[in-house]
Design a protein around this motif. Sequence first.
Motif, PDB file in Angstrom:
ATOM      1  N   TYR A   1      48.394  72.578  47.648  1.00 35.01           N
ATOM      2  CA  TYR A   1      47.109  72.987  47.080  1.00 35.01           C
ATOM      3  C   TYR A   1      46.916  74.502  47.219  1.00 35.01           C
ATOM      4  O   TYR A   1      46.492  75.176  46.272  1.00 35.01           O
ATOM      5  CB  TYR A   1      45.971  72.245  47.783  1.00 35.01           C
ATOM      6  N   ASP A   2      47.250  75.030  48.370  1.00 38.62           N
ATOM      7  CA  ASP A   2      47.053  76.457  48.632  1.00 38.62           C
ATOM      8  C   ASP A   2      48.052  77.362  47.904  1.00 38.62           C
ATOM      9  O   ASP A   2      47.867  78.582  47.882  1.00 38.62           O
ATOM     10  CB  ASP A   2      47.125  76.732  50.136  1.00 38.62           C
ATOM     11  N   MET A   3      49.087  76.782  47.323  1.00 36.85           N
ATOM     12  CA  MET A   3      50.094  77.569  46.603  1.00 36.85           C
ATOM     13  C   MET A   3      49.689  77.814  45.142  1.00 36.85           C
ATOM     14  O   MET A   3      50.497  78.257  44.329  1.00 36.85           O
ATOM     15  CB  MET A   3      51.451  76.856  46.648  1.00 36.85           C
ATOM     16  N   TYR A   4      48.437  77.586  44.814  1.00 34.31           N
ATOM     17  CA  TYR A   4      47.944  77.745  43.441  1.00 34.31           C
ATOM     18  C   TYR A   4      48.400  79.054  42.805  1.00 34.31           C
ATOM     19  O   TYR A   4      48.952  79.056  41.701  1.00 34.31           O
ATOM     20  CB  TYR A   4      46.412  77.656  43.424  1.00 34.31           C
ATOM     21  N   GLU A   5      48.168  80.167  43.463  1.00 33.48           N
ATOM     22  CA  GLU A   5      48.483  81.476  42.875  1.00 33.48           C
ATOM     23  C   GLU A   5      49.947  81.575  42.470  1.00 33.48           C
ATOM     24  O   GLU A   5      50.270  82.065  41.389  1.00 33.48           O
ATOM     25  CB  GLU A   5      48.118  82.615  43.826  1.00 33.48           C
ATOM     26  N   MET A   6      50.836  81.126  43.335  1.00 32.34           N
ATOM     27  CA  MET A   6      52.261  81.224  43.034  1.00 32.34           C
ATOM     28  C   MET A   6      52.683  80.172  42.009  1.00 32.34           C
ATOM     29  O   MET A   6      53.356  80.487  41.028  1.00 32.34           O
ATOM     30  CB  MET A   6      53.101  81.067  44.288  1.00 32.34           C
ATOM     31  N   TYR A   7      52.294  78.928  42.235  1.00 34.06           N
ATOM     32  CA  TYR A   7      52.755  77.846  41.376  1.00 34.06           C
ATOM     33  C   TYR A   7      52.270  77.987  39.938  1.00 34.06           C
ATOM     34  O   TYR A   7      53.000  77.669  39.009  1.00 34.06           O
ATOM     35  CB  TYR A   7      52.316  76.488  41.918  1.00 34.06           C
ATOM     36  N   HIS A   8      51.064  78.437  39.743  1.00 32.03           N
ATOM     37  CA  HIS A   8      50.574  78.491  38.361  1.00 32.03           C
ATOM     38  C   HIS A   8      51.070  79.717  37.614  1.00 32.03           C
ATOM     39  O   HIS A   8      50.946  79.798  36.398  1.00 32.03           O
ATOM     40  CB  HIS A   8      49.046  78.369  38.309  1.00 32.03           C
ATOM     41  N   SER A   9      51.670  80.675  38.321  1.00 29.18           N
ATOM     42  CA  SER A   9      52.147  81.877  37.639  1.00 29.18           C
ATOM     43  C   SER A   9      53.656  81.849  37.388  1.00 29.18           C
ATOM     44  O   SER A   9      54.177  82.712  36.695  1.00 29.18           O
ATOM     45  CB  SER A   9      51.775  83.122  38.444  1.00 29.18           C
ATOM     46  N   GLU A  10      54.361  80.883  37.954  1.00 31.78           N
ATOM     47  CA  GLU A  10      55.800  80.741  37.754  1.00 31.78           C
ATOM     48  C   GLU A  10      56.066  79.540  36.844  1.00 31.78           C
ATOM     49  O   GLU A  10      55.155  78.800  36.508  1.00 31.78           O
ATOM     50  CB  GLU A  10      56.499  80.496  39.095  1.00 31.78           C
TER      51      GLU A  10
END
Length: 69
Positions: free
Chosen positions: A40-49
Amino acid sequence: MPKEFVFFAYLLESYAQSRHTRAADVLAALDAQGRTEFVYDMYEMYHSETIENAFRDIDSLIVTGEPAW
């Protein structure tokens, strides 16, 4: 609804579909490793890759409890 939650739900559903399983089973596997909040907290990375990177990370988290990277 927070954008992070919307993406988290999308990610679980997409991952589950790609692995021919159910999102509830993916969530249970992440819970068993204590890694649900991490995803859940990896939103910034996961949604941009590319989503495949997130899928590889989730594969590793479910198997080893550790991220792929």
